[in-house]
Design a protein around this motif. Structure first.
Motif, PDB file in Angstrom:
ATOM      1  N   LEU A   1       0.847  -1.194   0.000  1.00 40.36           N
ATOM      2  CA  LEU A   1       0.000   0.000   0.000  1.00 40.36           C
ATOM      3  C   LEU A   1       0.878   1.238   0.000  1.00 40.36           C
ATOM      4  O   LEU A   1       2.064   1.197   0.361  1.00 40.36           O
ATOM      5  N   LEU A   2       0.299   2.360  -0.378  1.00 42.18           N
ATOM      6  CA  LEU A   2       1.077   3.594  -0.455  1.00 42.18           C
ATOM      7  C   LEU A   2       1.630   3.997   0.905  1.00 42.18           C
ATOM      8  O   LEU A   2       2.711   4.561   1.008  1.00 42.18           O
ATOM      9  N   TYR A   3       0.882   3.673   1.961  1.00 42.10           N
ATOM     10  CA  TYR A   3       1.293   4.112   3.290  1.00 42.10           C
ATOM     11  C   TYR A   3       1.947   2.994   4.100  1.00 42.10           C
ATOM     12  O   TYR A   3       2.387   3.210   5.218  1.00 42.10           O
ATOM     13  N   ALA A   4       1.992   1.774   3.557  1.00 44.28           N
ATOM     14  CA  ALA A   4       2.602   0.655   4.284  1.00 44.28           C
ATOM     15  C   ALA A   4       3.023  -0.398   3.278  1.00 44.28           C
ATOM     16  O   ALA A   4       2.188  -1.124   2.753  1.00 44.28           O
ATOM     17  N   ILE A   5       4.316  -0.454   2.962  1.00 43.82           N
ATOM     18  CA  ILE A   5       4.784  -1.376   1.939  1.00 43.82           C
ATOM     19  C   ILE A   5       5.381  -2.650   2.528  1.00 43.82           C
ATOM     20  O   ILE A   5       5.768  -3.543   1.788  1.00 43.82           O
ATOM     21  N   ALA A   6       5.483  -2.753   3.847  1.00 43.42           N
ATOM     22  CA  ALA A   6       6.078  -3.948   4.440  1.00 43.42           C
ATOM     23  C   ALA A   6       5.495  -4.201   5.817  1.00 43.42           C
ATOM     24  O   ALA A   6       5.115  -3.275   6.533  1.00 43.42           O
ATOM     25  N   ASN A   7       5.419  -5.474   6.173  1.00 41.92           N
ATOM     26  CA  ASN A   7       4.988  -5.894   7.499  1.00 41.92           C
ATOM     27  C   ASN A   7       6.121  -6.653   8.170  1.00 41.92           C
ATOM     28  O   ASN A   7       7.159  -6.927   7.560  1.00 41.92           O
ATOM     29  N   ASP A   8       5.920  -7.012   9.422  1.00 35.35           N
ATOM     30  CA  ASP A   8       6.926  -7.829  10.104  1.00 35.35           C
ATOM     31  C   ASP A   8       6.302  -9.034  10.800  1.00 35.35           C
ATOM     32  O   ASP A   8       6.923  -9.662  11.643  1.00 35.35           O
ATOM     33  N   GLU A   9       5.050  -9.378  10.441  1.00 42.79           N
ATOM     34  CA  GLU A   9       4.391 -10.531  11.061  1.00 42.79           C
ATOM     35  C   GLU A   9       4.965 -11.845  10.524  1.00 42.79           C
ATOM     36  O   GLU A   9       5.546 -11.903   9.429  1.00 42.79           O
ATOM     37  N   GLU A  10       4.755 -12.909  11.290  1.00 40.79           N
ATOM     38  CA  GLU A  10       5.190 -14.248  10.902  1.00 40.79           C
ATOM     39  C   GLU A  10       4.080 -15.247  11.197  1.00 40.79           C
ATOM     40  O   GLU A  10       3.277 -15.062  12.123  1.00 40.79           O
ATOM     41  N   LEU A  11       4.046 -16.305  10.400  1.00 44.86           N
ATOM     42  CA  LEU A  11       3.150 -17.426  10.641  1.00 44.86           C
ATOM     43  C   LEU A  11       3.981 -18.697  10.579  1.00 44.86           C
ATOM     44  O   LEU A  11       4.497 -19.063   9.520  1.00 44.86           O
ATOM     45  N   ASN A  12       4.117 -19.347  11.718  1.00 45.01           N
ATOM     46  CA  ASN A  12       4.925 -20.562  11.815  1.00 45.01           C
ATOM     47  C   ASN A  12       4.017 -21.745  12.139  1.00 45.01           C
ATOM     48  O   ASN A  12       3.071 -21.620  12.925  1.00 45.01           O
ATOM     49  N   SER A  13       4.291 -22.873  11.526  1.00 47.11           N
ATOM     50  CA  SER A  13       3.411 -24.026  11.716  1.00 47.11           C
ATOM     51  C   SER A  13       4.211 -25.313  11.796  1.00 47.11           C
ATOM     52  O   SER A  13       5.298 -25.444  11.216  1.00 47.11           O
ATOM     53  N   GLU A  14       3.654 -26.258  12.539  1.00 46.13           N
ATOM     54  CA  GLU A  14       4.177 -27.614  12.628  1.00 46.13           C
ATOM     55  C   GLU A  14       3.017 -28.583  12.431  1.00 46.13           C
ATOM     56  O   GLU A  14       1.885 -28.310  12.841  1.00 46.13           O
ATOM     57  N   LYS A  15       3.311 -29.709  11.808  1.00 46.53           N
ATOM     58  CA  LYS A  15       2.276 -30.707  11.598  1.00 46.53           C
ATOM     59  C   LYS A  15       2.881 -32.097  11.703  1.00 46.53           C
ATOM     60  O   LYS A  15       3.942 -32.371  11.151  1.00 46.53           O
TER      61      LYS A  15
END
Length: 663
Positions: free
Chosen positions: A261-275
């Motif tokens: 987006l024009l006002y936010a080009i990057a995030n720092d969230e993560e999604l980690n999974s195990e199965k």
């Protein structure tokens, strides 16, 4: 009158059908002539098809199937969900080695998390014509994607090794190794698969009329898969028996880049999974009971999924946000099939499934879902017609263990009918198919914070299809074949589940909002020819038109508008030419314009795009001294950054090289 009475007889007797291997094979001068007797077989991809196209993952491979839309949030590691003819992602089932992958929290499969290095066979079956015996739950759903892994295949040599290494643009590395060994009465195998991806590609695209460019950040992906397979087979009193054990562990670390987006080009969230999973299966074949030949399968599956959502800079007292979810699913079932000659087939089966969810969130429920499922059906083959009918049923109980409350029980029947004329005129066949299916609300839709709604009803779908297929008469001398398929379809979805504003524009909730209708058609053509001088050529082309519109409320802003992210037009083309050890495949994939929201206004429109890939191969596996296959090519030759989902920009031109060693 015979056909009508047969349909009524099938339903009254409540007998379920399933598909047998109905392709007759005759041998003449060492050339196989295959005479199909069903006009619309499942869409299938063999090991050779996968090697020729070299897709990023299972989702990329499925995009080339008519009437399939893959909602793509990113190339490597980005969420990919499947929609078929306008139905949502939760109306299909993913089966791996004959076992359904279960996740009641989201209710859908992420096809980006299925690597293709270990896949030997892919099948998409809608009309119940698979040769793979499904679980009862998958057969009830009716829209099934099945894959078989290379480790599952019985090994007819003492031992074999398969290893591959691939390197691609933007820091992508793929490593795969498989070891299989034949035993006295069976085989076992173990495989390891790893993928590393930085994903720091540059992009340049337009949003809201403004050019945006930069480098994709927080887009790294890393996955590890370990699987083992054990198969034991034996014979007793002319009854062939097979016992199978499949198990495995998966670990995925996935950064979430978010929308550009024009006002936010990057995030720092993560999604980690195990199965982790363990699947057990016992099959028996050729058991005789009077004039009937009975095949049966008993199975059990245990699956544990752990997911962690992490936001390290969340604005709260702790300074970060961490949500953990644990899904445990287990199911047990029995499926049987009885054949009397070539004319009669009877099937029946039952299954019990239990889904539980735990979370560290105080505002999330701890649901416990119990499901009993049953299937009964039958098939009768006449001289010119094939008539099939099925009746399935499900009974569901659901408890919130946190406050010990129970939702109202759900009981539903799902009928299915097919009338088939394999050879209507010459080599032209036709069939008419109807099915009523439904999908349950997932745990997120029922219980997630303020959005969840425990009063949701299941979505119901009525599906109707008229299909025609033509196939050429196979030529013995030139070994060629042609196929043409055409389908016209109409679906009506009732009690569609959508998130809509309730109290105000800032508080949304999941609601059953009405109806969605879809009408359209698809056509596909396949030409293949094997020449005498070690040449092979194959062409595949298909086109889909699907008008999927909101029919909920006349006069509303979205009435008769196309549903979000379903393109009206899509098409695929691929051409393969092979000469001796060298092969070349060209593939085109066209995705028509879509809308980001159900209101079809210019601000919500997402532009159409087309990608072009070139894939080259050199196969030396027939050489005992150097058993290698080399694949290389270019993905998205045009190099433009496209977006399937608005503002989730995809990577541009990329190059890859892959080495496969097999003994």
């Amino acid at each position: 009158m015979k056909i009508i009475s047969t349909i009524l007889l099938i339903f009254c007797s409540s007998v379920l059908w399933s598909q047998d291997d109905s392709t007759g094979v005759k041998t003449f001068n060492e050339v196989q002539i295959i005479r199909p007797v069903i006009p619309e077989e499942p869409q299938r991809f063999t090991t050779e098809d996968i090697e020729r196209l070299q897709p990023l993952d299972l989702g990329s491979m499925l995009q080339s199937i008519p009437s399939v839309s893959i909602k793509n949030y990113g190339d490597v590691g980005g969420l990919k969900t499947l929609s078929y003819r306008g139905m949502g992602a939760q109306h299909n089932v993913l089966m791996v080695n004959g076992f359904a992958v279960a996740n009641a929290q989201t209710g859908m499969a992420d096809y980006s998390q299925v690597p293709v290095e270990n896949v030997s066979y892919i099948e998409h079956d809608v009309f119940g014509r698979s040769n793979i015996l499904p679980t009862v739950g998958a057969a009830l759903q009716g829209n099934v994607v099945s894959i078989l892994t290379k480790g599952r295949q019985l090994n007819y040599t003492k031992q074999s090794v398969l290893a591959s290494y691939g390197i691609s643009s933007f820091g992508q590395h793929d490593i795969f190794a498989l070891y299989k060994r034949k035993l006295k009465k069976g085989a076992f195998g173990i495989d390891v698969n790893q993928r590393f991806y930085r994903g720091n590609y540059t992009y340049n695209f337009q949003t809201s009329g403004i050019d945006v460019e930069g480098v994709r950040e927080n887009n790294a992906y890393q996955s590890s898969f370990v699987n083992f397979n054990y198969i034991r087979n034996w014979e007793k009193n002319y009854v062939y028996k097979v016992f199978e054990v499949f198990g495995g562990y998966t670990n995925i670390a996935n950064e979430l880049p978010g929308a550009v987006l024009l006002y936010a080009i990057a995030n720092d969230e993560e999604l980690n999974s195990e199965k982790g999973y363990v699947n057990l299966s016992y099959k028996s074949y050729n058991k005789r009971v009077k004039a009937w030949n009975i095949r049966s399968r008993s199975y059990a599956s245990f699956q544990l999924d752990k997911n962690q959502y992490l936001d390290p800079t969340y604005f709260n007292a702790a300074g970060f946000l961490e949500h953990n979810y644990q899904n445990f699913s287990h199911y047990y079932g029995h499926y049987a099939k009885a054949l009397k000659g070539d004319r009669f087939t009877l099937n029946w089966g039952g299954e019990f499934e239990n889904n539980l969810l735990n979370s560290n969130r105080e505002d999330f429920a701890t649901p416990n879902r119990l499901m009993a499922k049953g299937l009964m059906a039958g098939e009768v083959k006449y001289t010119k017609y094939i008539v099939k009918g099925s009746l399935g049923g499900r009974y569901i109980l659901e408890q919130n263990r946190g406050n010990n409350t129970w939702r109202n029980p759900i009981f539903a029947f799902t009928p299915e009918v097919l009338v088939d004329r394999p050879f209507l005129i010459g080599n032209v066949g036709a069939f008419l198919w109807y099915q009523r299916s439904f999908r349950l609300p997932n745990f997120n839709e029922l219980y997630y914070s303020q959005i969840g709604n425990i009063a949701l009803d299941p979505e119901k779908v009525n599906q109707l299809n008229l299909g025609v297929k033509w196939h050429s008469k196979n030529s013995v001398g030139n070994a060629y074949g042609q196929e043409f398929n055409a389908n016209a379809f109409g679906n009506l979805i009732e009690d569609k589940i959508l998130a809509i504003p309730t109290k105000n524009l800032f508080i949304w909730s999941m609601q059953n909002v009405g109806q969605v209708g879809s009408i359209g058609g698809d056509v596909s053509y396949v030409y293949r020819k094997k020449f005498r001088n070690n040449k092979f050529m194959q062409l595949n082309a298909n086109y889909t038109y699907q008008r999927v519109v909101d029919l909920s409320e006349k006069g509303s802003a979205t009435y008769r508008h196309q549903i979000a992210y379903i393109p009206e037009h899509s098409a695929n083309f691929s051409g393969t030419f092979e000469y001796r050890n060298f092969g070349m495949t060209h593939s085109l994939n066209y995705i028509g314009a879509r809308y980001a929201l159900n209101q079809n206004i210019p601000q919500n429109k997402v532009a159409a795009y087309m990608t072009y890939d070139i894939n080259l191969s050199l196969d030396l596996r027939g050489n005992s001294k150097l058993p290698l296959r080399v694949n290389g090519g270019i993905k998205n030759v045009g190099g433009k950054n496209y977006q399937y989902v608005k503002s989730f920009v995809l990577q541009g031109r990329s190059f890859y090289l892959k080495l496969i060693y097999e003994i």
